[in-house]
Motif scaffolding. Structure first.
Motif, PDB file in Angstrom:
ATOM      1  N   LEU A  41       0.863  -1.175   0.000  1.00 15.81           N
ATOM      2  CA  LEU A  41       0.000   0.000   0.000  1.00 15.81           C
ATOM      3  C   LEU A  41       0.902   1.228   0.000  1.00 15.81           C
ATOM      4  CD1 LEU A  41      -2.780   1.373   0.297  1.00 15.81           C
ATOM      5  CD2 LEU A  41      -2.584   1.025   2.768  1.00 15.81           C
ATOM      6  N   ARG A  42       0.719   2.091  -1.004  1.00 11.87           N
ATOM      7  CA  ARG A  42       1.556   3.276  -1.149  1.00 11.87           C
ATOM      8  C   ARG A  42       0.676   4.526  -1.114  1.00 11.87           C
ATOM      9  NH1 ARG A  42       1.555  -0.237  -4.681  1.00 11.87           N
ATOM     10  NH2 ARG A  42       3.168  -1.786  -4.829  1.00 11.87           N
ATOM     11  N   PHE A  43       0.992   5.460  -0.231  1.00 11.72           N
ATOM     12  CA  PHE A  43       0.253   6.720  -0.143  1.00 11.72           C
ATOM     13  C   PHE A  43       1.040   7.805  -0.850  1.00 11.72           C
ATOM     14  CE2 PHE A  43      -1.561   4.391   3.417  1.00 11.72           C
ATOM     15  CZ  PHE A  43      -2.909   4.668   3.243  1.00 11.72           C
ATOM     16  N   PHE A  44       0.348   8.561  -1.716  1.00 11.71           N
ATOM     17  CA  PHE A  44       0.951   9.682  -2.420  1.00 11.71           C
ATOM     18  C   PHE A  44       0.539  11.000  -1.795  1.00 11.71           C
ATOM     19  CE2 PHE A  44      -0.009   6.433  -5.775  1.00 11.71           C
ATOM     20  CZ  PHE A  44       1.242   5.849  -5.736  1.00 11.71           C
ATOM     21  N   ALA A 100      -4.381 -20.710 -12.519  1.00  9.54           N
ATOM     22  CA  ALA A 100      -3.500 -21.702 -11.896  1.00  9.54           C
ATOM     23  C   ALA A 100      -3.404 -21.488 -10.386  1.00  9.54           C
ATOM     24  CB  ALA A 100      -2.117 -21.687 -12.538  1.00  9.54           C
ATOM     25  N   GLY A 101      -4.519 -21.064  -9.776  1.00  9.03           N
ATOM     26  CA  GLY A 101      -4.555 -20.917  -8.329  1.00  9.03           C
ATOM     27  C   GLY A 101      -3.937 -19.645  -7.783  1.00  9.03           C
ATOM     28  N   ARG A 102      -3.592 -18.695  -8.658  1.00  9.20           N
ATOM     29  CA  ARG A 102      -2.980 -17.441  -8.204  1.00  9.20           C
ATOM     30  C   ARG A 102      -3.698 -16.252  -8.811  1.00  9.20           C
ATOM     31  NH1 ARG A 102       3.012 -19.045  -6.895  1.00  9.20           N
ATOM     32  NH2 ARG A 102       3.093 -17.019  -5.932  1.00  9.20           N
ATOM     33  N   THR A 103      -3.646 -15.123  -8.101  1.00 12.35           N
ATOM     34  CA  THR A 103      -4.189 -13.871  -8.619  1.00 12.35           C
ATOM     35  C   THR A 103      -3.218 -12.732  -8.332  1.00 12.35           C
ATOM     36  OG1 THR A 103      -5.354 -13.280  -6.583  1.00 12.35           O
ATOM     37  CG2 THR A 103      -6.573 -14.602  -8.194  1.00 12.35           C
ATOM     38  N   PHE A 104      -3.244 -11.730  -9.188  1.00 12.00           N
ATOM     39  CA  PHE A 104      -2.506 -10.497  -8.940  1.00 12.00           C
ATOM     40  C   PHE A 104      -3.450  -9.348  -9.227  1.00 12.00           C
ATOM     41  CE2 PHE A 104       0.077  -6.872 -10.319  1.00 12.00           C
ATOM     42  CZ  PHE A 104       0.808  -6.690  -9.155  1.00 12.00           C
ATOM     43  N   SER A 105      -3.695  -8.501  -8.227  1.00 14.10           N
ATOM     44  CA  SER A 105      -4.644  -7.401  -8.338  1.00 14.10           C
ATOM     45  C   SER A 105      -3.974  -6.081  -7.971  1.00 14.10           C
ATOM     46  CB  SER A 105      -5.831  -7.624  -7.395  1.00 14.10           C
ATOM     47  OG  SER A 105      -6.475  -8.837  -7.713  1.00 14.10           O
ATOM     48  N   THR A 106      -4.488  -5.019  -8.568  1.00 18.21           N
ATOM     49  CA  THR A 106      -4.024  -3.675  -8.232  1.00 18.21           C
ATOM     50  C   THR A 106      -5.239  -2.812  -7.908  1.00 18.21           C
ATOM     51  OG1 THR A 106      -4.091  -2.976 -10.549  1.00 18.21           O
ATOM     52  CG2 THR A 106      -1.975  -3.796  -9.711  1.00 18.21           C
ATOM     53  N   GLY A 107      -5.007  -1.742  -7.204  1.00 19.40           N
ATOM     54  CA  GLY A 107      -6.085  -0.828  -6.866  1.00 19.40           C
ATOM     55  C   GLY A 107      -5.546   0.576  -6.655  1.00 19.40           C
ATOM     56  N   ARG A 108      -6.463   1.540  -6.756  1.00 19.95           N
ATOM     57  CA  ARG A 108      -6.100   2.940  -6.523  1.00 19.95           C
ATOM     58  C   ARG A 108      -7.220   3.636  -5.772  1.00 19.95           C
ATOM     59  NH1 ARG A 108      -4.112   4.639 -12.475  1.00 19.95           N
ATOM     60  NH2 ARG A 108      -5.764   3.213 -13.047  1.00 19.95           N
ATOM     61  N   LEU A 109      -6.863   4.616  -4.959  1.00 21.13           N
ATOM     62  CA  LEU A 109      -7.823   5.482  -4.267  1.00 21.13           C
ATOM     63  C   LEU A 109      -7.744   6.869  -4.885  1.00 21.13           C
ATOM     64  CD1 LEU A 109      -7.480   4.809  -0.420  1.00 21.13           C
ATOM     65  CD2 LEU A 109      -9.382   4.215  -1.910  1.00 21.13           C
ATOM     66  N   VAL A 121      -4.575   9.285  -4.640  1.00 22.83           N
ATOM     67  CA  VAL A 121      -3.926   9.518  -3.347  1.00 22.83           C
ATOM     68  C   VAL A 121      -3.253   8.269  -2.797  1.00 22.83           C
ATOM     69  CG1 VAL A 121      -5.372  11.486  -2.725  1.00 22.83           C
ATOM     70  CG2 VAL A 121      -6.111   9.180  -2.113  1.00 22.83           C
ATOM     71  N   ALA A 122      -3.562   7.085  -3.367  1.00 22.53           N
ATOM     72  CA  ALA A 122      -2.926   5.855  -2.901  1.00 22.53           C
ATOM     73  C   ALA A 122      -3.057   4.776  -3.972  1.00 22.53           C
ATOM     74  CB  ALA A 122      -3.565   5.373  -1.600  1.00 22.53           C
ATOM     75  N   SER A 123      -2.130   3.839  -3.941  1.00 24.30           N
ATOM     76  CA  SER A 123      -2.228   2.670  -4.816  1.00 24.30           C
ATOM     77  C   SER A 123      -1.858   1.441  -4.006  1.00 24.30           C
ATOM     78  CB  SER A 123      -1.331   2.805  -6.050  1.00 24.30           C
ATOM     79  OG  SER A 123       0.019   2.660  -5.699  1.00 24.30           O
ATOM     80  N   MET A 124      -2.330   0.301  -4.470  1.00 29.17           N
ATOM     81  CA  MET A 124      -2.054  -0.944  -3.767  1.00 29.17           C
ATOM     82  C   MET A 124      -1.909  -2.077  -4.764  1.00 29.17           C
ATOM     83  SD  MET A 124      -5.890  -0.979  -2.276  1.00 29.17           S
ATOM     84  CE  MET A 124      -5.804   0.792  -2.178  1.00 29.17           C
ATOM     85  N   SER A 125      -1.229  -3.132  -4.339  1.00 25.96           N
ATOM     86  CA  SER A 125      -1.132  -4.344  -5.140  1.00 25.96           C
ATOM     87  C   SER A 125      -1.162  -5.540  -4.191  1.00 25.96           C
ATOM     88  CB  SER A 125       0.141  -4.352  -5.994  1.00 25.96           C
ATOM     89  OG  SER A 125       1.287  -4.325  -5.177  1.00 25.96           O
ATOM     90  N   GLN A 126      -1.666  -6.660  -4.706  1.00 23.31           N
ATOM     91  CA  GLN A 126      -1.793  -7.859  -3.879  1.00 23.31           C
ATOM     92  C   GLN A 126      -1.656  -9.088  -4.760  1.00 23.31           C
ATOM     93  OE1 GLN A 126      -5.473  -8.115  -1.725  1.00 23.31           O
ATOM     94  NE2 GLN A 126      -4.823  -9.902  -0.574  1.00 23.31           N
ATOM     95  N   GLN A 127      -0.878 -10.040  -4.280  1.00 23.88           N
ATOM     96  CA  GLN A 127      -0.738 -11.342  -4.920  1.00 23.88           C
ATOM     97  C   GLN A 127      -1.284 -12.383  -3.952  1.00 23.88           C
ATOM     98  OE1 GLN A 127       2.606 -14.108  -7.052  1.00 23.88           O
ATOM     99  NE2 GLN A 127       3.329 -12.387  -5.910  1.00 23.88           N
ATOM    100  N   SER A 128      -2.151 -13.259  -4.430  1.00 15.80           N
ATOM    101  CA  SER A 128      -2.804 -14.242  -3.559  1.00 15.80           C
ATOM    102  C   SER A 128      -2.791 -15.621  -4.197  1.00 15.80           C
ATOM    103  CB  SER A 128      -4.258 -13.854  -3.294  1.00 15.80           C
ATOM    104  OG  SER A 128      -4.340 -12.579  -2.716  1.00 15.80           O
ATOM    105  N   ILE A 129      -3.017 -16.617  -3.354  1.00 14.31           N
ATOM    106  CA  ILE A 129      -3.242 -17.967  -3.852  1.00 14.31           C
ATOM    107  C   ILE A 129      -4.651 -18.385  -3.465  1.00 14.31           C
ATOM    108  CG2 ILE A 129      -0.825 -18.698  -3.802  1.00 14.31           C
ATOM    109  CD1 ILE A 129      -1.465 -20.190  -1.178  1.00 14.31           C
ATOM    110  N   MET A 130      -5.251 -19.211  -4.302  1.00 15.91           N
ATOM    111  CA  MET A 130      -6.576 -19.760  -4.034  1.00 15.91           C
ATOM    112  C   MET A 130      -6.548 -21.239  -4.357  1.00 15.91           C
ATOM    113  SD  MET A 130      -9.275 -17.072  -5.531  1.00 15.91           S
ATOM    114  CE  MET A 130      -9.261 -15.377  -5.049  1.00 15.91           C
ATOM    115  N   ARG A 131      -7.120 -22.012  -3.488  1.00 11.22           N
ATOM    116  CA  ARG A 131      -7.213 -23.451  -3.709  1.00 11.22           C
ATOM    117  C   ARG A 131      -8.681 -23.832  -3.748  1.00 11.22           C
ATOM    118  NH1 ARG A 131      -2.959 -22.526  -5.394  1.00 11.22           N
ATOM    119  NH2 ARG A 131      -0.998 -23.032  -4.445  1.00 11.22           N
TER     120      ARG A 131
END
Length: 86
Positions: A26-29, A49-58, A66-76
């Motif tokens: 999470l990065r605040f500008f 293949a059981g993985r996700t990569f997501s980004t977001g912004r505020l 004013v902010a950005s975020m990124s997340q990498q997850s696994i799902m089974r």
């Protein structure tokens, strides 16, 4: 102020055995005024293949990011049950 909440279905999680975050940033500008209107934009860049990569912004009311975020997850996936035979 008007708040519009999307209708979210949680049926997706019935098919998931496990979900875990591998990495979150999470990065605040600028300092967001959370007492005022903010827009959260979220996008899944890649999933499979059981993985996700997501980004977001505020975004604030003036349209400034004013902010950005990124997340990498696994799902089974939950194991499929065999249909009962008659």
């Amino acid at each position: 102020h008007v708040l519009i909440r999307p209708t979210i279905s949680h049926r997706f999680f019935d098919a998931v055995q496990a979900v875990s975050t591998l990495e979150f940033s999470l990065r605040f500008f600028d300092v967001p005024n959370v007492n005022d209107w903010v827009l959260h934009e979220q996008h899944t860049e890649n999933g499979g293949a059981g993985r996700t990569f997501s980004t977001g912004r505020l975004w604030n009311r003036e349209g400034k990011c004013v902010a950005s975020m990124s997340q990498q997850s696994i799902m089974r996936a939950r194991a499929q049950k065999e249909n009962a035979k008659l």
